[in-house]
Design a protein around this motif. Structure first.
Motif, PDB file in Angstrom:
ATOM      1  N   GLY A 100       2.758  47.645  35.341  1.00  0.00           N
ATOM      2  CA  GLY A 100       3.734  47.869  36.396  1.00  0.00           C
ATOM      3  C   GLY A 100       3.929  49.354  36.674  1.00  0.00           C
ATOM      4  O   GLY A 100       4.159  50.134  35.752  1.00  0.00           O
ATOM      5  N   ILE A 101       3.813  49.730  37.955  1.00  0.00           N
ATOM      6  CA  ILE A 101       3.968  51.133  38.364  1.00  0.00           C
ATOM      7  C   ILE A 101       5.089  51.244  39.395  1.00  0.00           C
ATOM      8  O   ILE A 101       4.984  50.701  40.503  1.00  0.00           O
ATOM      9  CB  ILE A 101       2.657  51.690  38.956  1.00  0.00           C
ATOM     10  CG1 ILE A 101       1.512  51.549  37.950  1.00  0.00           C
ATOM     11  CG2 ILE A 101       2.843  53.149  39.363  1.00  0.00           C
ATOM     12  CD1 ILE A 101       0.156  51.986  38.498  1.00  0.00           C
ATOM     13  N   GLU A 102       6.157  51.915  39.022  1.00  0.00           N
ATOM     14  CA  GLU A 102       7.271  52.178  39.927  1.00  0.00           C
ATOM     15  C   GLU A 102       7.031  53.486  40.690  1.00  0.00           C
ATOM     16  O   GLU A 102       6.365  54.395  40.189  1.00  0.00           O
ATOM     17  CB  GLU A 102       8.579  52.296  39.152  1.00  0.00           C
ATOM     18  CG  GLU A 102       9.115  50.997  38.592  1.00  0.00           C
ATOM     19  CD  GLU A 102       9.924  50.208  39.606  1.00  0.00           C
ATOM     20  OE1 GLU A 102      10.012  50.634  40.783  1.00  0.00           O
ATOM     21  OE2 GLU A 102      10.473  49.155  39.205  1.00  0.00           O
ATOM     22  N   HIS A 103       7.600  53.569  41.890  1.00  0.00           N
ATOM     23  CA  HIS A 103       7.506  54.769  42.720  1.00  0.00           C
ATOM     24  C   HIS A 103       8.910  55.142  43.180  1.00  0.00           C
ATOM     25  O   HIS A 103       9.641  54.292  43.708  1.00  0.00           O
ATOM     26  CB  HIS A 103       6.591  54.533  43.923  1.00  0.00           C
ATOM     27  CG  HIS A 103       5.185  54.211  43.527  1.00  0.00           C
ATOM     28  ND1 HIS A 103       4.800  52.936  43.139  1.00  0.00           N
ATOM     29  CD2 HIS A 103       4.081  54.999  43.443  1.00  0.00           C
ATOM     30  CE1 HIS A 103       3.502  52.953  42.841  1.00  0.00           C
ATOM     31  NE2 HIS A 103       3.056  54.186  43.010  1.00  0.00           N
ATOM     32  N   GLU A 104       9.268  56.392  42.982  1.00  0.00           N
ATOM     33  CA  GLU A 104      10.606  56.862  43.327  1.00  0.00           C
ATOM     34  C   GLU A 104      10.843  56.767  44.829  1.00  0.00           C
ATOM     35  O   GLU A 104      10.039  57.258  45.631  1.00  0.00           O
ATOM     36  CB  GLU A 104      10.774  58.313  42.878  1.00  0.00           C
ATOM     37  CG  GLU A 104      12.123  58.913  43.247  1.00  0.00           C
ATOM     38  CD  GLU A 104      12.175  60.408  43.038  1.00  0.00           C
ATOM     39  OE1 GLU A 104      13.292  60.962  43.070  1.00  0.00           O
ATOM     40  OE2 GLU A 104      11.108  61.035  42.848  1.00  0.00           O
ATOM     41  N   GLY A 105      11.965  56.165  45.213  1.00  0.00           N
ATOM     42  CA  GLY A 105      12.303  56.148  46.620  1.00  0.00           C
ATOM     43  C   GLY A 105      12.930  54.845  47.067  1.00  0.00           C
ATOM     44  O   GLY A 105      13.299  53.989  46.257  1.00  0.00           O
ATOM     45  N   PHE A 106      13.029  54.712  48.398  1.00  0.00           N
ATOM     46  CA  PHE A 106      13.605  53.535  49.031  1.00  0.00           C
ATOM     47  C   PHE A 106      12.594  52.956  50.024  1.00  0.00           C
ATOM     48  O   PHE A 106      11.887  53.702  50.717  1.00  0.00           O
ATOM     49  CB  PHE A 106      14.905  53.895  49.756  1.00  0.00           C
ATOM     50  CG  PHE A 106      16.023  54.300  48.828  1.00  0.00           C
ATOM     51  CD1 PHE A 106      16.961  53.367  48.406  1.00  0.00           C
ATOM     52  CD2 PHE A 106      16.124  55.611  48.376  1.00  0.00           C
ATOM     53  CE1 PHE A 106      17.984  53.742  47.544  1.00  0.00           C
ATOM     54  CE2 PHE A 106      17.150  55.990  47.519  1.00  0.00           C
ATOM     55  CZ  PHE A 106      18.087  55.046  47.105  1.00  0.00           C
ATOM     56  N   VAL A 107      12.539  51.638  50.102  1.00  0.00           N
ATOM     57  CA  VAL A 107      11.500  50.981  50.908  1.00  0.00           C
ATOM     58  C   VAL A 107      11.641  51.268  52.398  1.00  0.00           C
ATOM     59  O   VAL A 107      10.659  51.159  53.150  1.00  0.00           O
ATOM     60  CB  VAL A 107      11.504  49.452  50.681  1.00  0.00           C
ATOM     61  CG1 VAL A 107      11.166  49.114  49.248  1.00  0.00           C
ATOM     62  CG2 VAL A 107      12.843  48.831  51.074  1.00  0.00           C
ATOM     63  N   ASP A 108      12.835  51.635  52.857  1.00  0.00           N
ATOM     64  CA  ASP A 108      13.052  51.842  54.289  1.00  0.00           C
ATOM     65  C   ASP A 108      13.077  53.314  54.685  1.00  0.00           C
ATOM     66  O   ASP A 108      13.470  53.652  55.798  1.00  0.00           O
ATOM     67  CB  ASP A 108      14.363  51.168  54.724  1.00  0.00           C
ATOM     68  CG  ASP A 108      15.584  51.668  53.957  1.00  0.00           C
ATOM     69  OD1 ASP A 108      15.399  52.399  52.958  1.00  0.00           O
ATOM     70  OD2 ASP A 108      16.718  51.340  54.353  1.00  0.00           O
ATOM     71  N   ARG A 109      12.628  54.211  53.774  1.00  0.00           N
ATOM     72  CA  ARG A 109      12.596  55.650  54.088  1.00  0.00           C
ATOM     73  C   ARG A 109      11.157  56.147  53.987  1.00  0.00           C
ATOM     74  O   ARG A 109      10.660  56.417  52.887  1.00  0.00           O
ATOM     75  CB  ARG A 109      13.492  56.440  53.128  1.00  0.00           C
ATOM     76  CG  ARG A 109      14.957  56.127  53.291  1.00  0.00           C
ATOM     77  CD  ARG A 109      15.874  57.219  52.768  1.00  0.00           C
ATOM     78  NE  ARG A 109      15.494  57.797  51.495  1.00  0.00           N
ATOM     79  CZ  ARG A 109      16.361  58.321  50.640  1.00  0.00           C
ATOM     80  NH1 ARG A 109      17.662  58.315  50.926  1.00  0.00           N
ATOM     81  NH2 ARG A 109      15.956  58.847  49.509  1.00  0.00           N
TER      82      ARG A 109
END
Length: 218
Positions: free
Chosen positions: A137-146
């Motif tokens: 599992g790889i997370e990415h910093e941020g928000f899906v709508d930005r």
């Protein structure tokens, strides 16, 4: 002889108990149970990372399960996530035993890669036990709508990381084997969302793989 320590005989019978339970479950479970015997698990070094260039912060043991992958579970998937929050908030969440979730990696917007669970082990990241057991599992910093959150540095670092994982486990670079959290069976999540550029990402992963999957920037 009395005493509080476990004798060799107790260890032996304990191991036989493990195999008795595994035998009931099936032949595959016997193979998965083997490493549970004393002295059989792979050596572990505190703070060691699987991806060169990553930094290490340990997730709470409540948020992942000890395993011996790929010997007990084949690793053949990569799940892409978006944190829906900042980097530090996500790190703190995975360190919190009450969170009950984690990921193997978090990729920051500036390209920094933080590893929080060893690839040997099963991170609780997808909401699906079978997928957790077979995936990184790889997370990415941020928000899906930005859209501004999905930076060039993030894509590049994540592509190098994914290419490295694909190289080590023989995972094909395609949408069947590299998928979003929203595509995991039973998932109620929406990440990485419609703004995640899958065409660009897979192209970059393929290029990094052909170039020898160099490490992400520290």
């Amino acid at each position: 002889m009395g005493g509080k320590g476990r004798t060799r005989r107790a260890v032996l019978f304990g191991g036989l108990g493990i195999f008795a339970v595994a035998a009931i479950a099936g032949r595959d479970e016997i193979g998965r149970a083997w490493w549970l015997l004393p002295g059989m698990s792979k050596p572990r070094q505190e703070g060691a990372v699987d991806h060169a260039g990553a930094s290490w912060t340990a997730a709470s043991p409540a948020n992942w399960r000890r395993a011996d992958r790929p010997d007990d579970y084949r690793v053949d998937r990569i799940v892409v996530h978006v944190t829906q929050g900042g980097f530090r908030t996500s790190v703190d969440a995975f360190r919190n035993p009450w969170h009950k979730a984690s990921a193997h990696y978090i990729v920051r917007q500036d390209g920094h890669v933080e590893q929080m669970v060893r690839e040997l082990d099963v991170a609780f990241h997808s909401g699906n036990r079978s997928m957790n057991e077979r995936s990184v599992g790889i997370e990415h910093e941020g928000f899906v709508d930005r859209p501004r959150d999905f930076t060039d540095a993030m894509y590049a670092a994540s592509a190098r990381l994914t290419a490295d994982v694909c190289h080590r486990y023989g995972i094909p670079v395609d949408r069947k084997h590299i998928l979003g959290h929203s595509e995991v069976p039973g998932s109620d999540h929406t990440d990485p969302g419609p703004l995640w550029d899958w065409g660009r990402y897979l192209r970059m992963v393929g290029e990094a793989l052909r170039a020898g999957a160099p490490p992400a920037a520290g």
